[in-house]
Design an enzyme around this catalytic site. Structure first.
Site, PDB file in Angstrom:
ATOM      1  N   GLU A  72       3.658   5.152  -3.426  1.00 28.04           N
ATOM      2  CA  GLU A  72       3.794   6.644  -2.790  1.00 28.04           C
ATOM      3  C   GLU A  72       5.184   6.729  -2.260  1.00 28.04           C
ATOM      4  O   GLU A  72       5.861   8.201  -2.498  1.00 28.04           O
ATOM      5  CB  GLU A  72       2.870   6.898  -1.408  1.00 28.04           C
ATOM      6  N   ASP A  73       5.832   5.788  -1.730  1.00 27.87           N
ATOM      7  CA  ASP A  73       7.047   6.409  -0.949  1.00 27.87           C
ATOM      8  C   ASP A  73       8.324   5.467  -1.747  1.00 27.87           C
ATOM      9  O   ASP A  73       9.299   5.741  -1.116  1.00 27.87           O
ATOM     10  CB  ASP A  73       6.887   5.662   0.677  1.00 27.87           C
ATOM     11  N   ASP A 120     -24.368   2.084  33.653  1.00 32.29           N
ATOM     12  CA  ASP A 120     -24.071   0.819  32.821  1.00 32.29           C
ATOM     13  C   ASP A 120     -22.594   0.971  32.254  1.00 32.29           C
ATOM     14  O   ASP A 120     -22.433   1.336  31.298  1.00 32.29           O
ATOM     15  CB  ASP A 120     -24.979   0.955  31.676  1.00 32.29           C
ATOM     16  N   HIS A 128       0.854  -1.070   0.047  1.00 37.60           N
ATOM     17  CA  HIS A 128       0.135   0.162   0.139  1.00 37.60           C
ATOM     18  C   HIS A 128       0.703   1.322   0.063  1.00 37.60           C
ATOM     19  O   HIS A 128       0.386   2.362  -0.361  1.00 37.60           O
ATOM     20  CB  HIS A 128      -0.905   0.079   1.041  1.00 37.60           C
ATOM     21  N   ASP A 139      -4.595   0.687   8.064  1.00 34.37           N
ATOM     22  CA  ASP A 139      -3.329   1.455   8.083  1.00 34.37           C
ATOM     23  C   ASP A 139      -3.414   2.480   9.101  1.00 34.37           C
ATOM     24  O   ASP A 139      -2.514   2.686   9.778  1.00 34.37           O
ATOM     25  CB  ASP A 139      -3.348   2.039   6.677  1.00 34.37           C
TER      26      ASP A 139
END
Length: 373
Positions: A95-96, A277, A91, A157
């Site tokens: 991008e990286d 509760d 994923h 993620d």
């Protein structure tokens, strides 16, 4: 969340850590692996490992442990299938790293490339620091992705980033935590991922309201023994009768989340000690789909034979499920020593849908595993 970090590195220990994480992922996937799936996942792992090899997280650990952790969340906590796991492993690559969508398309096909592309676009929106309203954010996500798996992987993620937020600077922690509470937790709720929603809210609060978070956590710890004793006392007669009537079931007692306790304190202007509760008891029944409603109502009648119900607090989501697919029967009854107790009654199938949202819902709706994510 990546940067190259110098220092002394024990390469062997890291290699063992990475392999251990990879094997844990394969174990979690074992029930859903078809022919050729293991080979496909190994290829995705090898590609991600190579692409991220010089990268480290803020924690100092090898970056590959992040996509492995995200993939494990997708497999274990959402129940996604092999193709989604491939995309979870990859994923962050487009991008990286040097990897391209063409690389992913060539190795895993069009569907995988589309999902990774969707994940890359979502990250791009955040990198620009765009200010978004929650509803616009949800619409944007749905527009960016034809495939719900994009959003489910993005939530996994974010959940892993929140679980490892300690290593970030305070300013970054606040930004990510606020964004999570405002955008991601409501999104998880809309998709029926209640366990995700709860954990994202609690983790966000840990950073945005540290003192309140610690105070409620401490109080829950202090009162745990009393709650356990009360739950045991409350459930003894119910269990005896369920056993007598031949039910196969599981009983869980669980505290309300820290965030929901805090919300109630604010909303009602009460202290921790005034919330009646603090916990709910869940009865999960093993029953075939054609018998589950009848069995849930039968269990309800056993509970209300022992404890007086509050008629205003009955919630029947098995006759009319919520839009998210959530099905459960909720009742609040007067337990021992005059305490109100919320009891949730559901089948094993309903419980999985309640925990895993859309992914589990589709799993039950579709017979073919890949169609069901």
């Amino acid at each position: 969340m990546s940067e190259v970090s110098p220092g002394v590195i024990n390469a062997e220990a890291e290699k063992d850590q990475i392999l251990k994480a990879y094997r844990a992922l394969l174990r979690a996937l074992k029930p859903s692996l078809g022919k050729g799936d293991k080979k496909m996942i190994r290829l995705a792992f090898d590609m991600a490992l190579e692409a991220h090899k010089d990268m480290r997280r803020k924690t100092g650990e090898p970056y590959i442990l992040h996509p492995l952790a995200v993939a494990l969340i997708c497999a274990e906590e959402i129940g996604l299938g092999p193709l989604a796991i491939v995309c979870a492993l990859l994923h962050d690559t487009v991008e990286d790293t040097y990897m391209t969508l063409e690389d992913i398309r060539g190795s895993f096909g069009e569907k995988a490339a589309t999902i990774v592309d969707g994940l890359t676009k979502i990250s791009g929106v955040f990198d620009k620091g765009t200010s978004l309203q929650a509803e616009n954010f949800r619409k944007m996500l749905l527009t960016l992705s034809d495939d719900i798996r994009v959003i489910l992987i993005k939530l996994a993620d974010r959940l892993h980033n929140m679980r490892t937020l300690d290593s970030m600077q305070r300013e970054k922690q606040l930004k990510i935590a606020s964004e999570t509470a405002y955008l991601y937790a409501p999104l998880a709720h809309r998709l029926g991922l209640y366990a995700f929603k709860t954990e994202l809210e609690d983790l966000s609060m840990r950073y945005t309201e540290p003192e309140v978070y610690k105070d409620i956590t401490d109080r829950l710890t202090q009162t745990k023994r009393d709650r356990t004793r009360f739950i045991n006392e409350f459930t003894v007669p119910i269990k005896d009768e369920l056993n007598k009537q031949g039910f196969t079931y599981e009983v869980k007692g669980r505290s309300k989340s820290i965030h929901s306790i805090w919300s109630k304190m604010k909303r009602q202007g009460v202290t921790f000690d005034e919330i009646y509760d603090l916990f709910a008891i869940r009865i999960i029944i093993d029953a075939s789909e054609d018998m589950e409603k009848a069995m849930c109502w039968k269990a309800y009648s056993i509970i209300t034979d022992f404890y007086h119900p509050n008629p205003d607090r009955l919630r029947d989501w098995i006759s009319t499920p919520k839009a998210t697919g959530y099905e459960s029967l909720h009742t609040t009854v007067m337990g021992p020593s005059g305490k109100w107790v919320e009891v949730q009654i559901r089948s094993r199938r309903m419980d999985e849908i309640a925990e895993k949202g859309y992914a589990a819902h589709w799993k039950y709706k579709e017979s073919a595993a890949e169609n069901a994510l």
